[in-house]
Design a protein around this motif. Structure first.
Motif, PDB file in Angstrom:
ATOM      1  N   ASN A 225      53.849  39.773  38.529  1.00  0.00           N
ATOM      2  CA  ASN A 225      53.813  40.417  39.639  1.00  0.00           C
ATOM      3  C   ASN A 225      53.308  41.519  39.448  1.00  0.00           C
ATOM      4  OD1 ASN A 225      54.351  41.601  42.022  1.00  0.00           O
ATOM      5  ND2 ASN A 225      56.258  40.852  42.378  1.00  0.00           N
ATOM      6  N   ILE A 226      52.013  42.032  39.738  1.00  0.00           N
ATOM      7  CA  ILE A 226      51.622  43.446  39.307  1.00  0.00           C
ATOM      8  C   ILE A 226      50.962  44.069  40.533  1.00  0.00           C
ATOM      9  CG2 ILE A 226      50.912  42.038  37.207  1.00  0.00           C
ATOM     10  CD1 ILE A 226      48.130  42.343  37.789  1.00  0.00           C
ATOM     11  N   ASP A 227      51.089  45.322  40.238  1.00  0.00           N
ATOM     12  CA  ASP A 227      50.475  46.286  41.185  1.00  0.00           C
ATOM     13  C   ASP A 227      48.979  46.703  40.221  1.00  0.00           C
ATOM     14  OD1 ASP A 227      52.740  46.180  42.723  1.00  0.00           O
ATOM     15  OD2 ASP A 227      53.415  48.208  41.964  1.00  0.00           O
ATOM     16  N   LEU A 228      47.960  46.505  41.143  1.00  0.00           N
ATOM     17  CA  LEU A 228      46.499  46.546  40.654  1.00  0.00           C
ATOM     18  C   LEU A 228      45.743  47.649  41.623  1.00  0.00           C
ATOM     19  CD1 LEU A 228      44.519  44.716  38.852  1.00  0.00           C
ATOM     20  CD2 LEU A 228      43.818  43.786  40.719  1.00  0.00           C
ATOM     21  N   ALA A 229      45.087  48.409  40.729  1.00  0.00           N
ATOM     22  CA  ALA A 229      44.076  49.468  41.603  1.00  0.00           C
ATOM     23  C   ALA A 229      42.821  48.788  41.307  1.00  0.00           C
ATOM     24  CB  ALA A 229      44.376  50.727  40.889  1.00  0.00           C
ATOM     25  N   VAL A 230      41.907  48.789  42.360  1.00  0.00           N
ATOM     26  CA  VAL A 230      40.662  48.209  42.404  1.00  0.00           C
ATOM     27  C   VAL A 230      39.853  49.421  42.898  1.00  0.00           C
ATOM     28  CG1 VAL A 230      39.168  46.514  42.928  1.00  0.00           C
ATOM     29  CG2 VAL A 230      41.388  45.934  42.429  1.00  0.00           C
ATOM     30  N   ALA A 231      38.474  49.685  42.258  1.00  0.00           N
ATOM     31  CA  ALA A 231      37.621  50.642  42.628  1.00  0.00           C
ATOM     32  C   ALA A 231      36.364  49.668  43.066  1.00  0.00           C
ATOM     33  CB  ALA A 231      37.107  51.680  41.557  1.00  0.00           C
ATOM     34  N   ILE A 232      35.930  49.697  44.544  1.00  0.00           N
ATOM     35  CA  ILE A 232      34.863  48.777  44.893  1.00  0.00           C
ATOM     36  C   ILE A 232      33.742  50.029  45.468  1.00  0.00           C
ATOM     37  CG2 ILE A 232      33.899  47.246  46.760  1.00  0.00           C
ATOM     38  CD1 ILE A 232      36.929  46.108  46.763  1.00  0.00           C
ATOM     39  N   ASP A 233      32.536  49.837  45.047  1.00  0.00           N
ATOM     40  CA  ASP A 233      31.511  50.965  45.272  1.00  0.00           C
ATOM     41  C   ASP A 233      30.980  50.694  46.728  1.00  0.00           C
ATOM     42  OD1 ASP A 233      29.555  48.876  45.026  1.00  0.00           O
ATOM     43  OD2 ASP A 233      28.788  49.741  43.046  1.00  0.00           O
ATOM     44  N   VAL A 234      29.952  51.388  47.029  1.00  0.00           N
ATOM     45  CA  VAL A 234      29.105  51.405  48.386  1.00  0.00           C
ATOM     46  C   VAL A 234      28.538  49.964  48.601  1.00  0.00           C
ATOM     47  CG1 VAL A 234      27.257  52.636  47.594  1.00  0.00           C
ATOM     48  CG2 VAL A 234      27.923  52.759  50.131  1.00  0.00           C
ATOM     49  N   ASN A 235      28.176  49.354  47.585  1.00  0.00           N
ATOM     50  CA  ASN A 235      27.435  48.043  47.496  1.00  0.00           C
ATOM     51  C   ASN A 235      28.529  46.912  47.610  1.00  0.00           C
ATOM     52  OD1 ASN A 235      24.855  49.225  47.847  1.00  0.00           O
ATOM     53  ND2 ASN A 235      25.148  49.657  45.692  1.00  0.00           N
TER      54      ASN A 235
ATOM     55  N   VAL B 299      32.452  45.620  42.261  1.00  0.00           N
ATOM     56  CA  VAL B 299      33.800  45.928  41.527  1.00  0.00           C
ATOM     57  C   VAL B 299      33.423  46.980  40.491  1.00  0.00           C
ATOM     58  CG1 VAL B 299      35.648  45.516  40.132  1.00  0.00           C
ATOM     59  CG2 VAL B 299      35.119  44.018  41.992  1.00  0.00           C
ATOM     60  N   LYS B 300      33.904  48.262  40.578  1.00  0.00           N
ATOM     61  CA  LYS B 300      33.422  49.468  39.829  1.00  0.00           C
ATOM     62  C   LYS B 300      34.412  49.413  38.554  1.00  0.00           C
ATOM     63  CE  LYS B 300      32.606  54.421  40.228  1.00  0.00           C
ATOM     64  NZ  LYS B 300      31.929  54.582  38.946  1.00  0.00           N
ATOM     65  N   GLY B 301      35.717  49.026  38.938  1.00  0.00           N
ATOM     66  CA  GLY B 301      37.030  49.144  37.857  1.00  0.00           C
ATOM     67  C   GLY B 301      38.113  48.301  38.146  1.00  0.00           C
ATOM     68  N   LEU B 302      38.846  48.216  37.383  1.00  0.00           N
ATOM     69  CA  LEU B 302      40.221  47.573  37.679  1.00  0.00           C
ATOM     70  C   LEU B 302      41.281  48.234  36.466  1.00  0.00           C
ATOM     71  CD1 LEU B 302      39.650  43.600  37.257  1.00  0.00           C
ATOM     72  CD2 LEU B 302      39.613  45.147  39.281  1.00  0.00           C
TER      73      LEU B 302
ATOM     74  N   ARG C  27      44.181  34.739  35.644  1.00  0.00           N
ATOM     75  CA  ARG C  27      43.517  34.277  36.959  1.00  0.00           C
ATOM     76  C   ARG C  27      43.914  34.824  38.173  1.00  0.00           C
ATOM     77  NH1 ARG C  27      45.084  29.870  39.917  1.00  0.00           N
ATOM     78  NH2 ARG C  27      46.774  29.297  38.451  1.00  0.00           N
ATOM     79  N   HIS C  28      45.170  35.170  38.274  1.00  0.00           N
ATOM     80  CA  HIS C  28      45.752  35.634  39.845  1.00  0.00           C
ATOM     81  C   HIS C  28      44.975  37.035  39.967  1.00  0.00           C
ATOM     82  CE1 HIS C  28      49.069  32.839  38.667  1.00  0.00           C
ATOM     83  NE2 HIS C  28      48.678  32.341  39.848  1.00  0.00           N
ATOM     84  N   VAL C  29      44.841  37.813  39.003  1.00  0.00           N
ATOM     85  CA  VAL C  29      43.832  39.042  39.269  1.00  0.00           C
ATOM     86  C   VAL C  29      42.642  38.653  39.717  1.00  0.00           C
ATOM     87  CG1 VAL C  29      42.857  41.232  38.197  1.00  0.00           C
ATOM     88  CG2 VAL C  29      45.253  40.426  37.789  1.00  0.00           C
ATOM     89  N   THR C  30      41.728  37.726  39.035  1.00  0.00           N
ATOM     90  CA  THR C  30      40.517  37.413  39.744  1.00  0.00           C
ATOM     91  C   THR C  30      40.607  36.836  41.140  1.00  0.00           C
ATOM     92  OG1 THR C  30      40.315  36.547  37.096  1.00  0.00           O
ATOM     93  CG2 THR C  30      38.762  35.736  38.705  1.00  0.00           C
ATOM     94  N   ASP C  31      41.489  36.201  41.410  1.00  0.00           N
ATOM     95  CA  ASP C  31      41.562  35.696  42.709  1.00  0.00           C
ATOM     96  C   ASP C  31      42.174  37.084  43.769  1.00  0.00           C
ATOM     97  OD1 ASP C  31      41.604  33.169  41.934  1.00  0.00           O
ATOM     98  OD2 ASP C  31      43.792  32.680  42.192  1.00  0.00           O
ATOM     99  N   GLY C  32      42.778  38.010  43.164  1.00  0.00           N
ATOM    100  CA  GLY C  32      43.116  38.905  44.077  1.00  0.00           C
ATOM    101  C   GLY C  32      42.093  40.054  44.363  1.00  0.00           C
ATOM    102  N   VAL C  33      41.371  39.942  43.120  1.00  0.00           N
ATOM    103  CA  VAL C  33      39.953  40.976  43.221  1.00  0.00           C
ATOM    104  C   VAL C  33      38.939  40.414  44.226  1.00  0.00           C
ATOM    105  CG1 VAL C  33      38.011  41.927  42.071  1.00  0.00           C
ATOM    106  CG2 VAL C  33      40.237  41.978  41.073  1.00  0.00           C
ATOM    107  N   ASN C  34      38.831  38.924  43.931  1.00  0.00           N
ATOM    108  CA  ASN C  34      38.097  38.149  44.984  1.00  0.00           C
ATOM    109  C   ASN C  34      38.422  38.258  46.458  1.00  0.00           C
ATOM    110  OD1 ASN C  34      35.885  36.274  45.831  1.00  0.00           O
ATOM    111  ND2 ASN C  34      37.166  34.540  45.461  1.00  0.00           N
ATOM    112  N   ARG C  35      39.623  38.178  46.733  1.00  0.00           N
ATOM    113  CA  ARG C  35      40.233  38.481  47.935  1.00  0.00           C
ATOM    114  C   ARG C  35      39.757  40.009  48.619  1.00  0.00           C
ATOM    115  NH1 ARG C  35      44.852  40.879  48.818  1.00  0.00           N
ATOM    116  NH2 ARG C  35      45.691  40.329  46.750  1.00  0.00           N
ATOM    117  N   LEU C  36      39.943  40.884  47.773  1.00  0.00           N
ATOM    118  CA  LEU C  36      39.645  42.161  47.935  1.00  0.00           C
ATOM    119  C   LEU C  36      38.136  42.461  48.381  1.00  0.00           C
ATOM    120  CD1 LEU C  36      41.948  44.405  45.792  1.00  0.00           C
ATOM    121  CD2 LEU C  36      42.272  43.872  48.319  1.00  0.00           C
TER     122      LEU C  36
END
Lengths: 267, 181
Positions: free
Chosen positions: B97-107, B110-113, B161-170
């Motif tokens: 169970n993790i807290d994740l920070a995701v940067a998404i650029d104007v396009n 994903v800029k970073g995790l 894999r759950h991070v990959t899913d979470g990023v996809n959701r975001l």
């Protein structure tokens, strides 16, 4: 002493990095960026999951024509060849085909049906050629290799622990301990570090069966043990955990690589 | 001065274990939200917090497009000067169970995790009392020395894999909601 701890998803798992050095916060952060960049660089070369990786190119083309290898791929595959010989064929990275067949790795279009084993692979003067179609998977060794390469970007006076989902390396390592999960249940067993690197393999967390495939049968193992190997190189430690699952007596291998093997649980 | 603001409080990892329903939860914290913002977007950026409440329809659309369950309607996001986004989200896996920070650029790329907090659950109690004893009375301010207090755990490799899913959701959240703001 400044410290910095970061964790990023990479190599298909969670990669944790702890750094400590007499320096400032900015420099420490830049060092951590360099470590993660090196991990990403190695992953981009070795990943089975990326169709544009060098490994995918080798898998796709090496049956048709010899493929020139990067120095990293050549270094890693030369070690795989050496360990294949020394382990009497129990360490064999051509299990990729078996893993695709059972859905543990993604299938890729445009690949010839894999038939061969490592004895069909010709590795010479930085080039690779397959006598029969094979699919190499470096899942059993490349994570350790990435940890070695990433630790090597750090300056000598920087203390560090790099842990890629259980494949870890630290410096300094003497008088330090590490927790290893016991089989099914997950209580932690305390081990003293015996060398700079430690790798652990077990079937825990794996939804598609045991992560180790027996190259003789092409099938995943059914083995409840947790096996940890200490060695000075994380690549060696990582690979030897697979040999320890497949071979009853790994004494000569651990002697050859100056490694130490610890088994928890029974098969 | 610039340097001070960059990683204001020396980044110390805090770690702790506590029991929950007979299971042991092992938690580690890494970068703070402010540190992660600067790591992912650069120290010169500005971050404007924005409270976003997803509607039921939006949640449904995101879940359908990403094939990932949307658990929370409230988003914790910041907008950067360049119209990029910084999102703090939680990913709940079978074992972690993790807290994740995701940067998404104007396009919408994903800029970073960055993992901010990592929690792993163990099936039963950690047997070694000495191992557990180290957590009593440890505050986040404690000067945790490398590996003296930070335990390293080696075990079967846990897939992210759950991070990959979470990023996809975001990313689908960006597509359906954030980019229109």
């Amino acid at each position: 002493m400044k410290t910095l701890s970061r964790c990023k998803p990479a190599l298909g798992t969670y990669v944790k990095l702890h750094l400590a050095q007499e320096t400032d916060d900015d420099s420490l952060l830049q060092l951590s960026e360099a470590v993660f960049a090196e991990i990403e660089r190695i992953e981009a070369i070795m990943s089975f999951h990326r169709s544009e990786s060098e490994l995918s190119r080798v898998n796709r083309d090496a049956f048709r024509q010899p493929v020139v290898l990067s120095s990293e791929m050549n270094e890693l595959l030369s070690f795989c060849a050496e360990l294949y010989d020394r382990s009497g064929g129990t360490f064999d990275v051509t299990v990729g085909g078996d893993m695709v067949k059972r859905g543990a790795l993604p299938g890729q279009n445009g690949f010839a049906e894999p038939r061969g084993r490592w004895d069909a692979v010709r590795l010479e003067a930085g080039r690779i050629f397959f006598g029969q179609p094979v699919l190499l998977d470096l899942g059993g060794v490349a994570k350790g290799y990435a940890v070695d390469k990433a630790m090597a970007v750090l300056p000598p006076d920087c203390q560090a622990v790099l842990n890629a989902g259980g494949d870890l390396k630290m410096r300094p390592w003497r008088h330090r301990t590490v927790g290893v999960r016991e089989p099914s249940g997950g209580a932690l067993h305390h081990l003293d570090m015996q060398a700079a690197a430690l790798a652990t393999s077990s079937a825990e967390f794996h939804e598609q069966g045991h992560p180790v495939t027996n190259p003789k049968s092409g099938r995943p193992l059914e083995d409840a043990r947790v096996i940890s190997v200490f060695a000075s190189s994380c690549m060696v430690a990582d690979a030897l955990t697979k040999c320890a699952f497949l071979q009853e007596d790994t004494h000569h291998l651990t002697m050859m690589y100056d490694a130490e093997c610890v088994c928890l649980g029974s098969p | 001065m610039h340097r001070r603001s960059f990683l204001g409080n020396a980044a110390v990892a805090a770690a702790g274990a506590f029991c929950l329903n007979g299971q042991v939860v092992w938690a580690e914290t890494f970068l703070t939200v402010e540190q992660a913002q600067k790591v992912l977007w650069g120290s010169a950026n500005t971050f404007t917090p924005s409270h976003i409440q997803l509607t039921k329809d939006e949640m449904k659309a995101i879940a359908k497009a990403s094939k990932v369950r949307v658990r929370r309607s409230r988003l914790q996001v910041w907008r950067t000067a360049e119209k990029g986004w910084f999102i703090v989200d939680q990913v709940i896996g079978k074992h972690e169970n993790i807290d994740l920070a995701v940067a998404i650029d104007v396009n919408g790329k994903v800029k970073g995790l960055e993992v901010l907090t990592y929690r792993e659950t163990y099936g039963h109690e950690i047997r070694n009392d000495q191992w557990r004893a180290q957590f009593h009375g440890k505050g986040t301010e404690a000067d945790l020395r490398l590996n003296k207090e930070i335990r390293n755990i080696s075990g079967a490799t846990l897939s992210c894999r759950h991070v990959t899913d979470g990023v996809n959701r975001l990313l689908h959240t960006w597509h359906h909601v954030l980019r229109h703001l």
